[in-house]
Scaffold this motif. Sequence first.
Motif, PDB file in Angstrom:
ATOM      1  N   LEU A 199       0.844  -1.195   0.000  1.00  0.00           N
ATOM      2  CA  LEU A 199       0.000   0.000   0.000  1.00  0.00           C
ATOM      3  C   LEU A 199       0.882   1.249   0.000  1.00  0.00           C
ATOM      4  CD1 LEU A 199      -2.638  -0.981   2.730  1.00  0.00           C
ATOM      5  CD2 LEU A 199      -2.979  -0.942   0.246  1.00  0.00           C
ATOM      6  N   VAL A 200       0.299   2.344  -0.406  1.00  0.00           N
ATOM      7  CA  VAL A 200       0.988   3.628  -0.395  1.00  0.00           C
ATOM      8  C   VAL A 200       0.747   4.299   0.951  1.00  0.00           C
ATOM      9  CG1 VAL A 200       1.024   5.921  -1.461  1.00  0.00           C
ATOM     10  CG2 VAL A 200       0.812   3.898  -2.893  1.00  0.00           C
ATOM     11  N   ASN A 201       1.799   4.938   1.493  1.00  0.00           N
ATOM     12  CA  ASN A 201       1.633   5.690   2.734  1.00  0.00           C
ATOM     13  C   ASN A 201       1.381   7.165   2.423  1.00  0.00           C
ATOM     14  OD1 ASN A 201       4.132   6.877   2.200  1.00  0.00           O
ATOM     15  ND2 ASN A 201       5.196   5.879   3.888  1.00  0.00           N
ATOM     16  N   GLU A 202       1.388   7.970   3.466  1.00  0.00           N
ATOM     17  CA  GLU A 202       1.048   9.389   3.329  1.00  0.00           C
ATOM     18  C   GLU A 202       2.043  10.180   2.477  1.00  0.00           C
ATOM     19  OE1 GLU A 202       3.853   8.971   6.645  1.00  0.00           O
ATOM     20  OE2 GLU A 202       2.041   7.878   6.105  1.00  0.00           O
ATOM     21  N   THR A 203       3.243   9.642   2.249  1.00  0.00           N
ATOM     22  CA  THR A 203       4.231  10.339   1.407  1.00  0.00           C
ATOM     23  C   THR A 203       4.250   9.794  -0.016  1.00  0.00           C
ATOM     24  OG1 THR A 203       6.066   8.842   1.953  1.00  0.00           O
ATOM     25  CG2 THR A 203       5.714  10.736   3.426  1.00  0.00           C
ATOM     26  N   PRO A 241     -12.044   3.346  10.366  1.00  0.00           N
ATOM     27  CA  PRO A 241     -12.961   3.734   9.292  1.00  0.00           C
ATOM     28  C   PRO A 241     -12.605   4.999   8.517  1.00  0.00           C
ATOM     29  CG  PRO A 241     -14.200   3.052  11.209  1.00  0.00           C
ATOM     30  CD  PRO A 241     -12.759   3.145  11.635  1.00  0.00           C
ATOM     31  N   LYS A 242     -12.216   6.103   9.209  1.00  0.00           N
ATOM     32  CA  LYS A 242     -12.126   7.372   8.486  1.00  0.00           C
ATOM     33  C   LYS A 242     -11.301   8.398   9.257  1.00  0.00           C
ATOM     34  CE  LYS A 242     -15.343  10.474   6.083  1.00  0.00           C
ATOM     35  NZ  LYS A 242     -14.698  10.436   4.795  1.00  0.00           N
ATOM     36  N   ASP A 243     -10.426   9.090   8.537  1.00  0.00           N
ATOM     37  CA  ASP A 243      -9.669  10.185   9.134  1.00  0.00           C
ATOM     38  C   ASP A 243     -10.609  11.284   9.633  1.00  0.00           C
ATOM     39  OD1 ASP A 243      -7.252   8.951   8.422  1.00  0.00           O
ATOM     40  OD2 ASP A 243      -7.055  10.094   6.567  1.00  0.00           O
ATOM     41  N   MET A 244     -10.193  11.953  10.701  1.00  0.00           N
ATOM     42  CA  MET A 244     -10.852  13.149  11.225  1.00  0.00           C
ATOM     43  C   MET A 244     -12.231  12.914  11.829  1.00  0.00           C
ATOM     44  SD  MET A 244      -8.531  15.312  10.749  1.00  0.00           S
ATOM     45  CE  MET A 244      -7.721  16.541   9.773  1.00  0.00           C
ATOM     46  N   THR A 265      -9.452   9.849  18.279  1.00  0.00           N
ATOM     47  CA  THR A 265      -9.072   9.409  19.624  1.00  0.00           C
ATOM     48  C   THR A 265      -8.127   8.221  19.552  1.00  0.00           C
ATOM     49  OG1 THR A 265     -11.137  10.222  20.576  1.00  0.00           O
ATOM     50  CG2 THR A 265      -9.946   8.539  21.835  1.00  0.00           C
ATOM     51  N   GLU A 266      -8.460   7.244  18.719  1.00  0.00           N
ATOM     52  CA  GLU A 266      -7.617   6.060  18.592  1.00  0.00           C
ATOM     53  C   GLU A 266      -6.224   6.429  18.079  1.00  0.00           C
ATOM     54  OE1 GLU A 266      -7.983   1.528  16.891  1.00  0.00           O
ATOM     55  OE2 GLU A 266      -8.941   3.127  15.718  1.00  0.00           O
ATOM     56  N   ALA A 267      -6.161   7.243  17.031  1.00  0.00           N
ATOM     57  CA  ALA A 267      -4.867   7.649  16.467  1.00  0.00           C
ATOM     58  C   ALA A 267      -4.038   8.410  17.501  1.00  0.00           C
ATOM     59  CB  ALA A 267      -5.083   8.495  15.218  1.00  0.00           C
ATOM     60  N   CYS A 268      -4.674   9.301  18.241  1.00  0.00           N
ATOM     61  CA  CYS A 268      -3.955  10.076  19.260  1.00  0.00           C
ATOM     62  C   CYS A 268      -3.505   9.188  20.421  1.00  0.00           C
ATOM     63  CB  CYS A 268      -4.805  11.246  19.738  1.00  0.00           C
ATOM     64  SG  CYS A 268      -4.999  12.529  18.461  1.00  0.00           S
ATOM     65  N   ASP A 269      -4.277   8.175  20.755  1.00  0.00           N
ATOM     66  CA  ASP A 269      -3.855   7.225  21.789  1.00  0.00           C
ATOM     67  C   ASP A 269      -2.610   6.464  21.321  1.00  0.00           C
ATOM     68  OD1 ASP A 269      -5.958   8.022  23.410  1.00  0.00           O
ATOM     69  OD2 ASP A 269      -7.147   6.198  23.097  1.00  0.00           O
ATOM     70  N   PHE A 270      -2.601   6.018  20.054  1.00  0.00           N
ATOM     71  CA  PHE A 270      -1.404   5.359  19.515  1.00  0.00           C
ATOM     72  C   PHE A 270      -0.233   6.341  19.483  1.00  0.00           C
ATOM     73  CE2 PHE A 270      -4.003   1.839  17.585  1.00  0.00           C
ATOM     74  CZ  PHE A 270      -3.284   0.795  18.129  1.00  0.00           C
ATOM     75  N   ARG A 271      -0.508   7.595  19.140  1.00  0.00           N
ATOM     76  CA  ARG A 271       0.535   8.634  19.141  1.00  0.00           C
ATOM     77  C   ARG A 271       1.145   8.778  20.537  1.00  0.00           C
ATOM     78  NH1 ARG A 271      -2.076  14.160  19.122  1.00  0.00           N
ATOM     79  NH2 ARG A 271      -2.356  13.463  21.269  1.00  0.00           N
ATOM     80  N   ASP A 272       0.287   8.863  21.540  1.00  0.00           N
ATOM     81  CA  ASP A 272       0.755   9.097  22.908  1.00  0.00           C
ATOM     82  C   ASP A 272       1.541   7.917  23.467  1.00  0.00           C
ATOM     83  OD1 ASP A 272      -0.527  11.517  22.622  1.00  0.00           O
ATOM     84  OD2 ASP A 272      -2.242  10.973  23.887  1.00  0.00           O
ATOM     85  N   LYS A 273       1.332   6.737  22.933  1.00  0.00           N
ATOM     86  CA  LYS A 273       2.028   5.530  23.395  1.00  0.00           C
ATOM     87  C   LYS A 273       3.143   5.121  22.429  1.00  0.00           C
ATOM     88  CE  LYS A 273       1.548   2.415  26.754  1.00  0.00           C
ATOM     89  NZ  LYS A 273       1.823   2.776  28.132  1.00  0.00           N
ATOM     90  N   PHE A 317      -4.571  14.582   8.367  1.00  0.00           N
ATOM     91  CA  PHE A 317      -4.802  13.932   9.662  1.00  0.00           C
ATOM     92  C   PHE A 317      -3.499  13.862  10.463  1.00  0.00           C
ATOM     93  CE2 PHE A 317      -6.404   9.791  11.797  1.00  0.00           C
ATOM     94  CZ  PHE A 317      -7.190  10.484  12.712  1.00  0.00           C
ATOM     95  N   ILE A 318      -2.433  13.437   9.815  1.00  0.00           N
ATOM     96  CA  ILE A 318      -1.125  13.337  10.482  1.00  0.00           C
ATOM     97  C   ILE A 318      -0.658  14.708  10.950  1.00  0.00           C
ATOM     98  CG2 ILE A 318       1.337  12.921  10.027  1.00  0.00           C
ATOM     99  CD1 ILE A 318       0.410  10.511   8.285  1.00  0.00           C
ATOM    100  N   ASP A 319      -0.734  15.701  10.074  1.00  0.00           N
ATOM    101  CA  ASP A 319      -0.281  17.051  10.416  1.00  0.00           C
ATOM    102  C   ASP A 319      -1.101  17.664  11.547  1.00  0.00           C
ATOM    103  OD1 ASP A 319       1.656  16.842   8.467  1.00  0.00           O
ATOM    104  OD2 ASP A 319       0.630  18.144   7.023  1.00  0.00           O
ATOM    105  N   LYS A 320      -2.398  17.505  11.489  1.00  0.00           N
ATOM    106  CA  LYS A 320      -3.268  18.109  12.501  1.00  0.00           C
ATOM    107  C   LYS A 320      -3.029  17.528  13.889  1.00  0.00           C
ATOM    108  CE  LYS A 320      -7.961  19.360  13.667  1.00  0.00           C
ATOM    109  NZ  LYS A 320      -9.342  19.485  13.225  1.00  0.00           N
ATOM    110  N   HIS A 321      -2.724  16.212  13.956  1.00  0.00           N
ATOM    111  CA  HIS A 321      -2.631  15.549  15.250  1.00  0.00           C
ATOM    112  C   HIS A 321      -1.213  15.101  15.609  1.00  0.00           C
ATOM    113  CE1 HIS A 321      -6.918  15.794  15.742  1.00  0.00           C
ATOM    114  NE2 HIS A 321      -7.052  15.346  14.502  1.00  0.00           N
ATOM    115  N   GLY A 322      -0.227  15.459  14.787  1.00  0.00           N
ATOM    116  CA  GLY A 322       1.163  15.129  15.085  1.00  0.00           C
ATOM    117  C   GLY A 322       1.402  13.632  15.197  1.00  0.00           C
ATOM    118  N   LEU A 323       0.848  12.878  14.278  1.00  0.00           N
ATOM    119  CA  LEU A 323       0.986  11.421  14.334  1.00  0.00           C
ATOM    120  C   LEU A 323       2.380  11.008  13.870  1.00  0.00           C
ATOM    121  CD1 LEU A 323      -2.485  10.369  12.852  1.00  0.00           C
ATOM    122  CD2 LEU A 323      -1.872  10.850  15.237  1.00  0.00           C
ATOM    123  N   PRO A 324       3.110  10.235  14.692  1.00  0.00           N
ATOM    124  CA  PRO A 324       4.490   9.863  14.365  1.00  0.00           C
ATOM    125  C   PRO A 324       4.620   8.538  13.619  1.00  0.00           C
ATOM    126  CG  PRO A 324       4.027   9.266  16.619  1.00  0.00           C
ATOM    127  CD  PRO A 324       2.762   9.910  16.069  1.00  0.00           C
TER     128      PRO A 324
END
Length: 158
Positions: free
Chosen positions: A14-18, A38-41, A47-55, A80-87
């Motif tokens: 699959l293709v990633n965000e870049t 299911p869907k960004d934003m 919440t799930e993405a930010c929980d993974f980010r925080d851990k 989505f990544i930019d708005k929530h700082g997903l690493p």
Amino acid sequence: MALIEGKKAPDFSLVNETGERVTLADFKGQHVILYFYPKDMTPGCTTEACDFRDKHEDFSKLNVVVLGISPDDVKKHVKFIDKHGLPFSLLVDEDHAVAEAYGVWVLKKMYGREYMGIERSTFLIDAEGNLIKAWRKVRVKNHIEDVYTYLAEWGVTQ
């Protein structure tokens, strides 16, 4: 193909965000948390993405890579990544072929309407590409802690 814990997880490309092509085989030697959402934003997915980010740092110390997959396109993933700082990377599954391979593209019902969509699910894949654990019909609250606890119980340590 039925997913069986202890057996090879379905590979994917699959293709990633870049725009880079990513396969499961790219992560041989690392454990992978593959989570379908299911869907960004949207509230639960954010919440799930930010929980993974925080851990994320804790998972990284355990040699665990986190990858999110949804049917959204590259542009939405970048936002989505930019708005929530997903690493971690978000992968594009617009034709839901990978979701189908993992059995998470399912018939859903909401407000009396039926439609096909992603069943929120998480898969833990070991360093050899074997499916170790599947969490289906995930409820976001405390899910990331459940995954982290499972890793510790399974014997993945720093």
